[in-house]
Design a protein around this motif. Structure first.
Motif, PDB file in Angstrom:
ATOM      1  N   GLY A 225       6.169   5.498   4.320  1.00  0.00           N
ATOM      2  CA  GLY A 225       6.604   5.690   5.347  1.00  0.00           C
ATOM      3  C   GLY A 225       5.776   3.692   6.180  1.00  0.00           C
ATOM      4  O   GLY A 225       6.910   3.660   7.002  1.00  0.00           O
ATOM      5  N   LYS A 226       4.514   3.852   5.306  1.00  0.00           N
ATOM      6  CA  LYS A 226       3.762   2.689   6.819  1.00  0.00           C
ATOM      7  C   LYS A 226       2.783   2.217   5.539  1.00  0.00           C
ATOM      8  O   LYS A 226       1.342   1.952   6.554  1.00  0.00           O
ATOM      9  CB  LYS A 226       3.525   3.669   7.642  1.00  0.00           C
ATOM     10  N   ALA A 227       3.640   1.374   4.743  1.00  0.00           N
ATOM     11  CA  ALA A 227       2.454   0.779   3.909  1.00  0.00           C
ATOM     12  C   ALA A 227       2.044  -0.805   3.816  1.00  0.00           C
ATOM     13  O   ALA A 227       3.386  -1.366   4.230  1.00  0.00           O
ATOM     14  CB  ALA A 227       3.257   1.046   2.378  1.00  0.00           C
ATOM     15  N   ASP A 228       1.366  -0.815   3.591  1.00  0.00           N
ATOM     16  CA  ASP A 228       1.294  -2.655   4.072  1.00  0.00           C
ATOM     17  C   ASP A 228       1.226  -3.067   2.594  1.00  0.00           C
ATOM     18  O   ASP A 228       1.318  -4.559   2.756  1.00  0.00           O
ATOM     19  CB  ASP A 228      -0.328  -2.584   4.791  1.00  0.00           C
ATOM     20  N   ALA A 229       0.874  -2.204   1.540  1.00  0.00           N
ATOM     21  CA  ALA A 229       0.788  -3.525   0.104  1.00  0.00           C
ATOM     22  C   ALA A 229       1.569  -2.222  -0.724  1.00  0.00           C
ATOM     23  O   ALA A 229       1.520  -1.061  -0.547  1.00  0.00           O
ATOM     24  CB  ALA A 229      -0.593  -3.770  -0.246  1.00  0.00           C
TER      25      ALA A 229
ATOM     26  N   SER B  35       6.235 -12.358   4.810  1.00  0.00           N
ATOM     27  CA  SER B  35       7.281 -11.516   6.016  1.00  0.00           C
ATOM     28  C   SER B  35       8.405 -11.341   6.357  1.00  0.00           C
ATOM     29  O   SER B  35       8.806 -12.071   5.604  1.00  0.00           O
ATOM     30  CB  SER B  35       6.146 -12.926   6.493  1.00  0.00           C
ATOM     31  N   HIS B  36       8.091 -10.951   7.455  1.00  0.00           N
ATOM     32  CA  HIS B  36       9.777 -10.404   7.781  1.00  0.00           C
ATOM     33  C   HIS B  36       9.924 -11.585   9.106  1.00  0.00           C
ATOM     34  O   HIS B  36       9.218 -12.545   9.580  1.00  0.00           O
ATOM     35  CB  HIS B  36       9.752  -9.667   8.746  1.00  0.00           C
TER      36      HIS B  36
ATOM     37  N   ALA C 139       4.675  -7.527   7.660  1.00  0.00           N
ATOM     38  CA  ALA C 139       4.441  -8.177   6.847  1.00  0.00           C
ATOM     39  C   ALA C 139       3.845  -7.159   5.485  1.00  0.00           C
ATOM     40  O   ALA C 139       3.609  -6.194   6.167  1.00  0.00           O
ATOM     41  CB  ALA C 139       3.542  -8.837   6.719  1.00  0.00           C
ATOM     42  N   ILE C 140       4.566  -7.383   4.445  1.00  0.00           N
ATOM     43  CA  ILE C 140       4.068  -6.410   3.206  1.00  0.00           C
ATOM     44  C   ILE C 140       4.040  -6.773   1.975  1.00  0.00           C
ATOM     45  O   ILE C 140       3.999  -8.360   1.694  1.00  0.00           O
ATOM     46  CB  ILE C 140       5.283  -5.591   2.898  1.00  0.00           C
ATOM     47  N   THR C 141       2.789  -6.919   1.690  1.00  0.00           N
ATOM     48  CA  THR C 141       2.449  -7.661   0.119  1.00  0.00           C
ATOM     49  C   THR C 141       2.544  -7.113  -1.314  1.00  0.00           C
ATOM     50  O   THR C 141       1.516  -5.545  -1.248  1.00  0.00           O
ATOM     51  CB  THR C 141       0.172  -7.475   0.336  1.00  0.00           C
ATOM     52  N   ILE C 142       2.880  -7.334  -2.328  1.00  0.00           N
ATOM     53  CA  ILE C 142       3.250  -6.849  -3.316  1.00  0.00           C
ATOM     54  C   ILE C 142       2.315  -7.624  -4.507  1.00  0.00           C
ATOM     55  O   ILE C 142       1.556  -8.360  -4.709  1.00  0.00           O
ATOM     56  CB  ILE C 142       4.198  -7.360  -3.348  1.00  0.00           C
ATOM     57  N   SER C 143       1.654  -7.335  -5.398  1.00  0.00           N
ATOM     58  CA  SER C 143       1.316  -7.443  -6.630  1.00  0.00           C
ATOM     59  C   SER C 143       2.201  -6.832  -8.482  1.00  0.00           C
ATOM     60  O   SER C 143       2.503  -5.884  -8.196  1.00  0.00           O
ATOM     61  CB  SER C 143      -0.036  -7.266  -7.037  1.00  0.00           C
TER      62      SER C 143
END
Length: 315
Positions: free
Chosen positions: A247-251, A140-141, A147-151
């Motif tokens: 440009g607008k990824a959530d993950a 989260s910013h 927020a952005i999710t990373i695996s």
């Protein structure tokens, strides 16, 4: 954070209010803390318990657990302590508590990550489901607006295609649990072109094609380089505005642990992001916390566990 390096953010990580609110509305999970008798896990347990998002189940040396609680002025007499000696026995005790239904979440305390995960994966613990375990960071910013999710930045070192498929499923599942109705998922490479000389680009194309046909209620795109994942300006410059994810990824699904770990730490150290981490794919949520995690990240991780546990019980 220190000002010694001008690239490092001065922002302190903040657990988002909306995430804490979601967790507090969920049923409070019983969290088995493997080898809890040390300052960091005890502080995290106290904070999460006071926030009503955890009921701790302590495993480890009783005298160390009680001593750390006393230092905090925290009365833990109402909570369960499962006595165990050393790292491996404490990890096994936490895993068995979860496998036998005496706890709902497994959380790392004062023990090495490999010992903790070995306990979680032990056959007699009963936490295996047949799915691969994948680690996910939900970052989260500091202003709480994005927020952005990373695996997978902590468990799978060199994940093959099948492991990344599992990671994609779990990421989408997590984002649905968090209220993102149609997550936008990018498959990371160094280029948006499919180039045989860049294996991650070929694999990203394969994964995106597979995901579009197999996973509902989500959008997928790949290969995409990081600028095209994050920057609408870069997307416009490269004329990819029709792409539903660019440009607008959530993950972001990463090709290996190096890129995932680097990306997660960049977002934390360069933007002040709050990284809530969770391992999914086991019978219960697993929290693989780190000594470097600030209190906000530990709290946010406990929030994720409460939300995932509640969603799993409803499904």
């Amino acid at each position: 954070m220190t000002a010694d390096n001008p690239f490092l953010s001065q922002q302190e990580a903040v657990c988002p209010d909306w995430l804490l609110d979601m967790a507090q509305k969920a049923a409070t999970p019983r969290v088995a803390i493997a080898r809890a008798g040390a300052p960091l896990p005890m502080e995290a347990a106290r904070d999460a318990t006071e926030a009503n998002i955890m009921e701790p189940v302590f495993t480890g040396e009783r005298h160390l657990i009680e001593a750390e609680a006393d230092k905090l002025g925290w009365d833990i007499s109402q909570f369960t302590i499962i006595e165990a000696e050393g790292e491996q026995d404490s990890g096994n005790a936490a895993a068995m508590a979860c496998g036998e239904g005496r706890a709902d979440v497994m959380m790392k305390g004062q023990l090495h990550s490999d010992t903790f995960m070995r306990a979680a994966l032990a056959r007699d613990a009963g936490l295996r489901t047949g799915n691969r375990l994948v680690h996910i960071f939900h970052i989260s910013h500091p202003d709480g607006t994005r927020a952005i999710t990373i695996s997978d930045a902590a468990v799978n070192v060199d994940p093959n295609i099948e492991t990344r498929k599992d990671a994609t499923r779990e990421v989408v599942k997590l984002l649905h649990m968090l209220g993102t109705g149609r997550p936008k998922v990018a498959f990371l490479s160094a280029t948006e072109s499919i180039l045989p000389a860049v294996p991650s680009s070929v694999e990203a194309d394969e994964l995106a094609t597979w995901a579009k046909g197999e996973i509902k209620n989500a959008d997928f795109s790949g290969p995409l380089a990081l600028d095209l994942i994050l920057s609408p300006k870069a997307v416009a410059t490269k004329k990819l505005t029709a792409d539903p994810v660019a440009g607008k990824a959530d993950a972001i699904i990463v090709p290996d642990i190096v890129s995932g770990n680097t990306l997660f730490k960049s977002l934390v150290y360069l933007t002040g992001g709050c990284a809530a981490g969770i391992v999914m794919g086991a019978k219960v949520p697993v929290l693989l916390t780190s000594r470097a995690d600030p209190p906000a990240a530990r709290m946010a991780s406990c929030c994720l566990a409460a939300i995932v546990n509640a969603a799993n019980r409803q499904s």
